[in-house]
Design an enzyme around this catalytic site. Structure first.
Site, PDB file in Angstrom:
ATOM      1  N   LYS A 155       3.993 -11.826   7.971  1.00 32.95           N
ATOM      2  CA  LYS A 155       4.825 -10.742   7.426  1.00 32.95           C
ATOM      3  C   LYS A 155       4.270  -9.356   7.793  1.00 32.95           C
ATOM      4  CE  LYS A 155       4.292 -12.908   3.468  1.00 32.95           C
ATOM      5  NZ  LYS A 155       3.840 -14.219   3.958  1.00 32.95           N
ATOM      6  N   ASP A 175      -1.001 -16.041  17.629  1.00 30.54           N
ATOM      7  CA  ASP A 175      -0.850 -16.726  16.342  1.00 30.54           C
ATOM      8  C   ASP A 175      -0.748 -18.207  16.674  1.00 30.54           C
ATOM      9  OD1 ASP A 175       0.343 -17.865  13.877  1.00 30.54           O
ATOM     10  OD2 ASP A 175       0.680 -15.783  13.297  1.00 30.54           O
ATOM     11  N   CYS A 203      -4.448 -11.830  10.256  1.00 31.57           N
ATOM     12  CA  CYS A 203      -4.483 -13.266   9.939  1.00 31.57           C
ATOM     13  C   CYS A 203      -5.328 -13.475   8.686  1.00 31.57           C
ATOM     14  CB  CYS A 203      -5.045 -14.053  11.122  1.00 31.57           C
ATOM     15  SG  CYS A 203      -6.701 -13.556  11.583  1.00 31.57           S
ATOM     16  N   PRO A 204      -5.194 -14.635   8.036  1.00 36.86           N
ATOM     17  CA  PRO A 204      -5.989 -14.869   6.820  1.00 36.86           C
ATOM     18  C   PRO A 204      -7.433 -15.209   7.156  1.00 36.86           C
ATOM     19  CG  PRO A 204      -4.595 -16.768   7.285  1.00 36.86           C
ATOM     20  CD  PRO A 204      -4.271 -15.751   8.322  1.00 36.86           C
ATOM     21  N   THR A 230      -7.096  -4.679   8.449  1.00 35.94           N
ATOM     22  CA  THR A 230      -6.548  -4.525   7.090  1.00 35.94           C
ATOM     23  C   THR A 230      -6.409  -5.904   6.448  1.00 35.94           C
ATOM     24  OG1 THR A 230      -4.312  -4.569   8.003  1.00 35.94           O
ATOM     25  CG2 THR A 230      -5.237  -2.397   7.527  1.00 35.94           C
ATOM     26  N   SER A 231      -7.072  -6.919   7.034  1.00 40.29           N
ATOM     27  CA  SER A 231      -6.898  -8.284   6.490  1.00 40.29           C
ATOM     28  C   SER A 231      -8.036  -8.684   5.565  1.00 40.29           C
ATOM     29  CB  SER A 231      -6.727  -9.286   7.620  1.00 40.29           C
ATOM     30  OG  SER A 231      -5.366  -9.327   7.982  1.00 40.29           O
ATOM     31  N   ARG A 232      -9.114  -9.184   6.128  1.00 39.04           N
ATOM     32  CA  ARG A 232     -10.287  -9.537   5.327  1.00 39.04           C
ATOM     33  C   ARG A 232     -11.528  -9.209   6.147  1.00 39.04           C
ATOM     34  NH1 ARG A 232      -7.278  -9.414   1.748  1.00 39.04           N
ATOM     35  NH2 ARG A 232      -6.803 -10.971   0.155  1.00 39.04           N
ATOM     36  N   ASP A 256     -10.127  -1.308   6.547  1.00 38.57           N
ATOM     37  CA  ASP A 256      -9.744  -1.256   5.131  1.00 38.57           C
ATOM     38  C   ASP A 256     -10.504  -2.314   4.337  1.00 38.57           C
ATOM     39  OD1 ASP A 256      -8.101  -0.261   2.973  1.00 38.57           O
ATOM     40  OD2 ASP A 256      -7.063  -2.195   3.029  1.00 38.57           O
ATOM     41  N   GLU A 261     -17.892  -6.281   0.965  1.00 42.26           N
ATOM     42  CA  GLU A 261     -17.269  -5.233   0.139  1.00 42.26           C
ATOM     43  C   GLU A 261     -17.315  -5.522  -1.361  1.00 42.26           C
ATOM     44  OE1 GLU A 261     -13.168  -5.588   1.677  1.00 42.26           O
ATOM     45  OE2 GLU A 261     -12.540  -6.226  -0.318  1.00 42.26           O
ATOM     46  N   HIS A 293     -10.235  -1.063   0.736  1.00 39.95           N
ATOM     47  CA  HIS A 293      -9.265  -2.153   0.496  1.00 39.95           C
ATOM     48  C   HIS A 293      -8.055  -1.607  -0.269  1.00 39.95           C
ATOM     49  CE1 HIS A 293      -9.087  -6.799   0.324  1.00 39.95           C
ATOM     50  NE2 HIS A 293      -7.865  -6.306   0.326  1.00 39.95           N
TER      51      HIS A 293
HETATM   52  P1  NAD Z   1       1.137 -14.236   6.364  1.00 43.00           P
HETATM   53  O1  NAD Z   1       0.715 -15.523   5.732  1.00 43.00           O
HETATM   54  O2  NAD Z   1       2.587 -13.860   6.308  1.00 43.00           O
HETATM   55  O3  NAD Z   1       0.700 -14.200   7.896  1.00 43.00           O
HETATM   56  C1  NAD Z   1      -0.550 -14.621   8.359  1.00 43.00           C
HETATM   57  C2  NAD Z   1      -0.357 -15.092   9.791  1.00 43.00           C
HETATM   58  O4  NAD Z   1      -1.650 -15.371  10.339  1.00 43.00           O
HETATM   59  C3  NAD Z   1       0.472 -16.387   9.905  1.00 43.00           C
HETATM   60  O5  NAD Z   1       1.528 -16.187  10.834  1.00 43.00           O
HETATM   61  C4  NAD Z   1      -0.526 -17.409  10.397  1.00 43.00           C
HETATM   62  O6  NAD Z   1       0.048 -18.396  11.245  1.00 43.00           O
HETATM   63  C5  NAD Z   1      -1.496 -16.514  11.163  1.00 43.00           C
HETATM   64  N1  NAD Z   1      -2.783 -17.136  11.444  1.00 43.00           N
HETATM   65  C6  NAD Z   1      -3.420 -18.129  10.775  1.00 43.00           C
HETATM   66  N2  NAD Z   1      -4.584 -18.438  11.403  1.00 43.00           N
HETATM   67  C7  NAD Z   1      -4.665 -17.615  12.486  1.00 43.00           C
HETATM   68  C8  NAD Z   1      -5.610 -17.449  13.524  1.00 43.00           C
HETATM   69  N3  NAD Z   1      -6.690 -18.217  13.592  1.00 43.00           N
HETATM   70  N4  NAD Z   1      -5.368 -16.507  14.465  1.00 43.00           N
HETATM   71  C9  NAD Z   1      -4.259 -15.749  14.418  1.00 43.00           C
HETATM   72  N5  NAD Z   1      -3.317 -15.863  13.462  1.00 43.00           N
HETATM   73  C10 NAD Z   1      -3.524 -16.779  12.508  1.00 43.00           C
HETATM   74  O7  NAD Z   1       0.235 -13.111   5.688  1.00 43.00           O
HETATM   75  P2  NAD Z   1       0.566 -11.566   5.591  1.00 43.00           P
HETATM   76  O8  NAD Z   1       1.321 -11.305   4.343  1.00 43.00           O
HETATM   77  O9  NAD Z   1       1.104 -11.112   6.890  1.00 43.00           O
HETATM   78  O10 NAD Z   1      -0.898 -10.955   5.357  1.00 43.00           O
HETATM   79  C11 NAD Z   1      -1.852 -10.999   6.393  1.00 43.00           C
HETATM   80  C12 NAD Z   1      -3.224 -10.807   5.803  1.00 43.00           C
HETATM   81  O11 NAD Z   1      -3.323  -9.489   5.278  1.00 43.00           O
HETATM   82  C13 NAD Z   1      -3.520 -11.703   4.592  1.00 43.00           C
HETATM   83  O12 NAD Z   1      -4.112 -12.912   5.009  1.00 43.00           O
HETATM   84  C14 NAD Z   1      -4.469 -10.895   3.758  1.00 43.00           C
HETATM   85  O13 NAD Z   1      -5.791 -11.298   4.033  1.00 43.00           O
HETATM   86  C15 NAD Z   1      -4.283  -9.477   4.257  1.00 43.00           C
HETATM   87  N6  NAD Z   1      -3.833  -8.543   3.226  1.00 43.00           N
HETATM   88  C16 NAD Z   1      -4.572  -7.429   3.027  1.00 43.00           C
HETATM   89  C17 NAD Z   1      -4.163  -6.490   2.099  1.00 43.00           C
HETATM   90  C18 NAD Z   1      -4.948  -5.211   1.876  1.00 43.00           C
HETATM   91  O14 NAD Z   1      -4.733  -4.526   0.872  1.00 43.00           O
HETATM   92  N7  NAD Z   1      -5.831  -4.832   2.788  1.00 43.00           N
HETATM   93  C19 NAD Z   1      -3.017  -6.708   1.358  1.00 43.00           C
HETATM   94  C20 NAD Z   1      -2.276  -7.869   1.599  1.00 43.00           C
HETATM   95  C21 NAD Z   1      -2.683  -8.775   2.540  1.00 43.00           C
END
Ligand code: NAD
Length: 331
Positions: A155, A175, A203-204, A230-232, A256, A261, A293
Site C-alpha cells: 500500500k 517485491d 517492506c516489512p 520509513t519502514s523498520r 524515519d 530506536e 518514527h
Molecule cells: P503492505 O503489507 O501493504 O506492503 C508490504 C509489501 O512488502 C508487500 O507487497 C510485500 O509483498 C512486500 N515484501 C515482503 N517481503 C519483501 C521483501 N523481502 N522484499 C521486498 N518486498 C517485500 O505494507 P504497507 O502498508 O505498504 O507498509 C509498509 C511498511 O511500512 C510496513 O511493513 C511497516 O513496517 C511500515 N510502516 C511504517 C510507518 C511509520 O510510521 N514509519 C507507518 C506504517 C507502516
C-alpha cells in the site's frame, strides 16, 4: 465496560481514542510507559492491552500479560515484528492490528524526506533564521529523470511510486509478490540496488528482511545514492550505512526509523548523554535527516488508527470475527 491498558500513550493518541472508545464499551487507561516485562504488571485488571511499535510483546512479556488476565492485544499500527505470535497463541492471547490506515501519510513523509534532502531545505531553514542568505553548498538535484528503486510495493510503496512518477522519475520495483500491470517495472533486488539513484524501503521487517541492506548491498549501490527508510530500522545495517555515508558512497539518507530506536524515539532525551554512537554520528552529518518514527503522524491517520483499533476490540469483546486478527505462522 472492558478495561484496556493503553501503553506508550501520547496526547495525540488520546484526542481520537477518547472520542471513540466509550461508544464501543471500552474504558481506556493511558500509561506513558512502554510495555516491557517490567511494566507488564500495569496491565493488571485489564482485559486487553493497546500497544504500539516499540512496545515489547515478546516471549517474556506475553506470559506475564496472560497471568494478569489480558486476553487480547490491539496493536495500533500495521507492523507486528515486535509481537511473538506463537507465544501469544500458546497463552491464548488474541492479537489484532490496523493493516491500513493512511498509506498516503507514510508515502508523503518519505517524499518529504526525499525532497528535503535533494533541495537541502533543512539546511536553508537554519541558515536563513541566522540571516545567512548565502547559497554556497546548497546545490540540489532534480528527481525528474532519476531512477527510484522501491523495495516493497504494498500500500505505501505503490503510493510512493506514483508520487515520484508524478515528479518524472523512472520507478524500478522489487517485491517477492509483484503486482503486474500496476505501472511499475519489476526487476530483481540486486539489479534494483545497482540501478537506483534513490532507494526507498517499504517492506516489512521479518527474519528474512533483517539487514536487507547490508554491507554487500551498500557496495553494490550507485555512488551518491539517496536512501529512504520509513519502514523498520533493522532493514538496514546502521553501522554499514554510517561507514558508507562517511565514504561518500551514500549521498544522503532520510531515516524515519532506526534499528535501536526503541528506547530513544518518542522520548525527549535532549538533556541526557546518548550512548548510541552510531546514531550520534548519523545525526551529526548534514546529509542525514532523522525523524522520530513519525511517518504515520497525520490527523487523518490517527483518526483511522483509532477507529480500526476500537472496532477490533469492540468486535472481539462482542464475540464477532475480527478480520484484522494476526495468527501465528504468518510470514
Ligand atoms: P503492505 O503489507 O501493504 O506492503 C508490504 C509489501 O512488502 C508487500 O507487497 C510485500 O509483498 C512486500 N515484501 C515482503 N517481503 C519483501 C521483501 N523481502 N522484499 C521486498 N518486498 C517485500 O505494507 P504497507 O502498508 O505498504 O507498509 C509498509 C511498511 O511500512 C510496513 O511493513 C511497516 O513496517 C511500515 N510502516 C511504517 C510507518 C511509520 O510510521 N514509519 C507507518 C506504517 C507502516
Amino acid at each position: 465496560m472492558e478495561r484496556i491498558a493503553f501503553f506508550d500513550a501520547r496526547s495525540y493518541d488520546r484526542t481520537y481514542f477518547d472520542r471513540l472508545s466509550p461508544g464501543a464499551g471500552l474504558e481506556l487507561f493511558y500509561l506513558e510507559n512502554k510495555l516491557t516485562p517490567d511494566t507488564a504488571v500495569l496491565a493488571q485488571n485489564a482485559s486487553a492491552v493497546c500497544a504500539f511499535v516499540n512496545d515489547d510483546l515478546g516471549k517474556e512479556t506475553l506470559p506475564l500479560l496472560a497471568k494478569y488476565g489480558v486476553r487480547a492485544i490491539a496493536l495500533r499500527c500495521a507492523g507486528y515484528n515486535n509481537v511473538d505470535l506463537k507465544t501469544a497463541a500458546k497463552y491464548g492471547i488474541r492479537v489484532f492490528r490496523v493493516p491500513a490506515y493512511s498509506p498516503a501519510s507514510v508515502a508523503e513523509h518519505a517524499l518529504a524526506l526525499l525532497l528535503t534532502l535533494t533541495r537541502q531545505t533543512h539546511r536553508a531553514f537554519t541558515r536563513t533564521r541566522e540571516r545567512n542568505f548565502s547559497l554556497e553548498g546548497l546545490v540540489g538535484t532534480n528527481i525528474e529523470g532519476k531512477c527510484v528503486g522501491v523495495i516493497g510495493t504494498g500500500k505505501v510503496g505503490m503510493r510512493f511510486a506514483a508520487m515520484v512518477q508524478g515528479l518524472g522519475a523512472k520507478v524500478y520495483a522489487y517485491d517477492p509478490k509483484p503486482v503486474w500491470g500496476a505501472g511499475v517495472e519489476y526487476v530483481g533486488l540486486n539489479e534494483l540496488i545497482r540501478q537506483a539513484d534513490v532507494l526507498s524501503l517499504h517492506c516489512p521487517l521479518t527474519p528474512s528482511t533483517y539487514h536487507l541492506l547490508n554491507r554487500d548491498a551498500f557496495c553494490a549501490m550507485k555512488d551518491g545514492v539517496i536512501l529512504l527508510n520509513t519502514s523498520r530500522g533493522a532493514l538496514i545495517d546502521s553501522e554499514a550505512l554510517l561507514d558508507h555515508i562517511k565514504s561518500g558512497k551514500v549521498g544522503a539518507a532520510g531515516l524515519d526509523v532506526y534499528e535501536e530506536e526503541a528506547d530513544i524515539f518518542y522520548e525527549d532525551v535532549s538533556g541526557k548523554v546518548m550512548r548510541d554512537d552510531t546514531l550520534n554520528l548519523l545525526l551529526s552529518q548534514p546529509n542525514v535527516l532523522v525523524t522520530s518514527h513519525q511517518a504515520f503522524l497525520t490527523k487523518e491517520a490517527l483518526e483511522a488508527i483509532a477507529k480500526t483499533t476500537v472496532e477490533n476490540l469492540r468486535k472481539f469483546f462482542a464475540g464477532e470475527t475480527v478480520e484484522n486478527e494476526l495468527t501465528a505462522g504468518r510470514p
